[in-house]
Design a protein around this motif. Structure first.
Motif, PDB file in Angstrom:
ATOM      1  N   ARG A  48      19.719   7.525 -48.467  1.00 22.20           N
ATOM      2  CA  ARG A  48      20.907   8.348 -48.271  1.00 22.20           C
ATOM      3  C   ARG A  48      22.015   7.873 -49.212  1.00 22.20           C
ATOM      4  O   ARG A  48      22.132   6.697 -49.524  1.00 22.20           O
ATOM      5  N   TYR A  49      22.844   8.810 -49.619  1.00 28.08           N
ATOM      6  CA  TYR A  49      23.961   8.486 -50.511  1.00 28.08           C
ATOM      7  C   TYR A  49      24.953   7.549 -49.829  1.00 28.08           C
ATOM      8  O   TYR A  49      25.263   7.715 -48.649  1.00 28.08           O
ATOM      9  N   GLU A  50      25.446   6.579 -50.597  1.00 24.69           N
ATOM     10  CA  GLU A  50      26.523   5.694 -50.159  1.00 24.69           C
ATOM     11  C   GLU A  50      27.490   5.545 -51.332  1.00 24.69           C
ATOM     12  O   GLU A  50      27.073   5.572 -52.492  1.00 24.69           O
ATOM     13  N   LYS A  51      28.774   5.365 -51.040  1.00 20.58           N
ATOM     14  CA  LYS A  51      29.791   5.204 -52.092  1.00 20.58           C
ATOM     15  C   LYS A  51      29.412   4.106 -53.099  1.00 20.58           C
ATOM     16  O   LYS A  51      29.666   4.229 -54.272  1.00 20.58           O
ATOM     17  N   ASP A  75      16.149  19.624 -44.518  1.00 19.86           N
ATOM     18  CA  ASP A  75      15.079  18.912 -43.817  1.00 19.86           C
ATOM     19  C   ASP A  75      14.866  17.520 -44.390  1.00 19.86           C
ATOM     20  O   ASP A  75      15.117  17.249 -45.564  1.00 19.86           O
ATOM     21  N   LYS A  76      14.358  16.649 -43.527  1.00 16.93           N
ATOM     22  CA  LYS A  76      14.187  15.227 -43.841  1.00 16.93           C
ATOM     23  C   LYS A  76      13.399  14.979 -45.129  1.00 16.93           C
ATOM     24  O   LYS A  76      13.709  14.070 -45.890  1.00 16.93           O
ATOM     25  N   GLN A  77      12.364  15.804 -45.385  1.00 18.83           N
ATOM     26  CA  GLN A  77      11.527  15.537 -46.554  1.00 18.83           C
ATOM     27  C   GLN A  77      12.233  15.849 -47.880  1.00 18.83           C
ATOM     28  O   GLN A  77      11.762  15.467 -48.932  1.00 18.83           O
ATOM     29  N   PHE A  78      13.383  16.506 -47.836  1.00 17.56           N
ATOM     30  CA  PHE A  78      14.108  16.844 -49.051  1.00 17.56           C
ATOM     31  C   PHE A  78      15.230  15.831 -49.300  1.00 17.56           C
ATOM     32  O   PHE A  78      16.405  16.174 -49.401  1.00 17.56           O
ATOM     33  N   GLU A  79      14.853  14.563 -49.406  1.00 16.16           N
ATOM     34  CA  GLU A  79      15.821  13.481 -49.561  1.00 16.16           C
ATOM     35  C   GLU A  79      16.669  13.640 -50.825  1.00 16.16           C
ATOM     36  O   GLU A  79      17.864  13.385 -50.813  1.00 16.16           O
ATOM     37  N   TYR A  80      16.031  14.072 -51.911  1.00 15.98           N
ATOM     38  CA  TYR A  80      16.745  14.253 -53.179  1.00 15.98           C
ATOM     39  C   TYR A  80      17.859  15.282 -53.012  1.00 15.98           C
ATOM     40  O   TYR A  80      18.997  15.039 -53.391  1.00 15.98           O
ATOM     41  N   ASN A  81      17.529  16.429 -52.429  1.00 13.52           N
ATOM     42  CA  ASN A  81      18.520  17.496 -52.249  1.00 13.52           C
ATOM     43  C   ASN A  81      19.695  17.006 -51.400  1.00 13.52           C
ATOM     44  O   ASN A  81      20.854  17.275 -51.708  1.00 13.52           O
ATOM     45  N   THR A  82      19.386  16.308 -50.316  1.00 16.53           N
ATOM     46  CA  THR A  82      20.426  15.779 -49.434  1.00 16.53           C
ATOM     47  C   THR A  82      21.306  14.792 -50.192  1.00 16.53           C
ATOM     48  O   THR A  82      22.537  14.833 -50.104  1.00 16.53           O
ATOM     49  N   TYR A  83      20.679  13.910 -50.949  1.00 21.03           N
ATOM     50  CA  TYR A  83      21.416  12.894 -51.706  1.00 21.03           C
ATOM     51  C   TYR A  83      22.368  13.564 -52.699  1.00 21.03           C
ATOM     52  O   TYR A  83      23.553  13.214 -52.761  1.00 21.03           O
ATOM     53  N   ILE A  84      21.853  14.521 -53.464  1.00 14.87           N
ATOM     54  CA  ILE A  84      22.660  15.182 -54.498  1.00 14.87           C
ATOM     55  C   ILE A  84      23.834  15.921 -53.853  1.00 14.87           C
ATOM     56  O   ILE A  84      24.967  15.840 -54.329  1.00 14.87           O
ATOM     57  N   ARG A  85      23.572  16.629 -52.750  1.00 13.60           N
ATOM     58  CA  ARG A  85      24.649  17.343 -52.067  1.00 13.60           C
ATOM     59  C   ARG A  85      25.738  16.362 -51.609  1.00 13.60           C
ATOM     60  O   ARG A  85      26.921  16.577 -51.836  1.00 13.60           O
ATOM     61  N   ASP A  86      25.316  15.260 -50.982  1.00 14.36           N
ATOM     62  CA  ASP A  86      26.278  14.286 -50.478  1.00 14.36           C
ATOM     63  C   ASP A  86      27.029  13.585 -51.613  1.00 14.36           C
ATOM     64  O   ASP A  86      28.217  13.277 -51.491  1.00 14.36           O
ATOM     65  N   PHE A  87      26.342  13.344 -52.728  1.00 12.20           N
ATOM     66  CA  PHE A  87      26.983  12.746 -53.902  1.00 12.20           C
ATOM     67  C   PHE A  87      28.129  13.632 -54.378  1.00 12.20           C
ATOM     68  O   PHE A  87      29.245  13.163 -54.598  1.00 12.20           O
ATOM     69  N   PHE A  88      27.872  14.935 -54.528  1.00 11.67           N
ATOM     70  CA  PHE A  88      28.902  15.845 -55.022  1.00 11.67           C
ATOM     71  C   PHE A  88      30.042  16.027 -54.023  1.00 11.67           C
ATOM     72  O   PHE A  88      31.188  16.204 -54.421  1.00 11.67           O
ATOM     73  N   GLU A  89      29.726  15.968 -52.761  1.00 11.87           N
ATOM     74  CA  GLU A  89      30.759  16.069 -51.729  1.00 11.87           C
ATOM     75  C   GLU A  89      31.756  14.924 -51.854  1.00 11.87           C
ATOM     76  O   GLU A  89      32.942  15.100 -51.620  1.00 11.87           O
ATOM     77  N   ASP A  90      31.252  13.768 -52.252  1.00 16.91           N
ATOM     78  CA  ASP A  90      32.076  12.564 -52.339  1.00 16.91           C
ATOM     79  C   ASP A  90      32.631  12.324 -53.748  1.00 16.91           C
ATOM     80  O   ASP A  90      33.511  11.492 -53.924  1.00 16.91           O
ATOM     81  N   ASN A  91      32.104  13.026 -54.748  1.00 22.63           N
ATOM     82  CA  ASN A  91      32.472  12.756 -56.139  1.00 22.63           C
ATOM     83  C   ASN A  91      32.750  14.057 -56.890  1.00 22.63           C
ATOM     84  O   ASN A  91      31.997  14.446 -57.791  1.00 22.63           O
ATOM     85  N   LYS A  92      33.820  14.716 -56.515  1.00 22.60           N
ATOM     86  CA  LYS A  92      34.201  15.967 -57.188  1.00 22.60           C
ATOM     87  C   LYS A  92      34.411  15.685 -58.672  1.00 22.60           C
ATOM     88  O   LYS A  92      34.986  14.679 -59.054  1.00 22.60           O
TER      89      LYS A  92
END
Length: 191
Positions: free
Chosen positions: A180-183, A141-158
């Protein structure tokens, strides 16, 4: 990088929306300015924007929940309106699903959005939610920006650590704009 401004009543609403503030900071601002402190982070943000733009308190309406007390839950029992996930509910699902059952966020949402369906259907939905979580990316959900960011960070940075992800998150939320996460956020690790 523009520095995040202090949240106070002199801040304009547009600037306020461009920066990230913790929910605790929003609540503190509301308390200091006699605004209601209840609600989600999104509701608090909307309330603060309205206050910054008008100097007035946005009326909030709290829906009174009517609690339905169910004596016995069976698979044929209908899910009640405004369900409150009680120990009775937990016991029912643990008996039917097993000790591993827990009220995860997606399942609680499903229950709240499906009043009138049966608890048997809820059991099927629980298994479907677990399967979807296993097979792919779940929606955060939108209000969980931290969780979304961390998930996307790990997806892009194994191979990167949580500590590194948090460094990048702290960098990102200090910037003007979206969170939002960006490279390019990896630049924070070189500092």
């Amino acid at each position: 990088m523009s520095e995040r401004p202090e949240l106070n009543k002199d801040l304009d609403s547009e600037t306020f929306r461009e920066f990230y503030y913790l929910k605790e900071e929003l609540i503190d601002f509301c308390r200091e300015n006699n605004l209601p402190v209840s609600g989600s982070k999104i509701e608090l943000t909307d309330r603060i924007v309205y206050f910054l733009e008008t100097g007035k308190v946005l009326n909030t309406f709290i829906k009174k929940k009517s609690i339905v007390n169910i004596d016995i839950i069976t698979e044929d029992t209908k899910i009640e309106e405004n369900i409150v996930c009680s120990e009775k509910h937990r016991d029912f699902f643990k008996e039917k699903i097993g000790k591993s059952f827990s009220f995860n966020v997606l399942f609680q949402k499903w229950l709240k959005n499906n009043a009138g369906k049966t608890y048997g259907e809820a059991i099927k939905a629980y298994y479907q939610i677990l399967e979807e979580k296993k097979n792919g990316k779940t929606t955060i959900d939108k209000q969980f920006e931290y969780n979304t960011y961390i998930r996307d960070f790990f997806e892009d940075n194994k191979g990167k650590s949580l500590e590194q992800a948090i460094i990048c998150w702290n960098y990102k939320k200090s910037l003007k704009g979206h969170n939002r996460y960006e490279k390019s956020d990896i630049v924070a690790l070189g500092k």
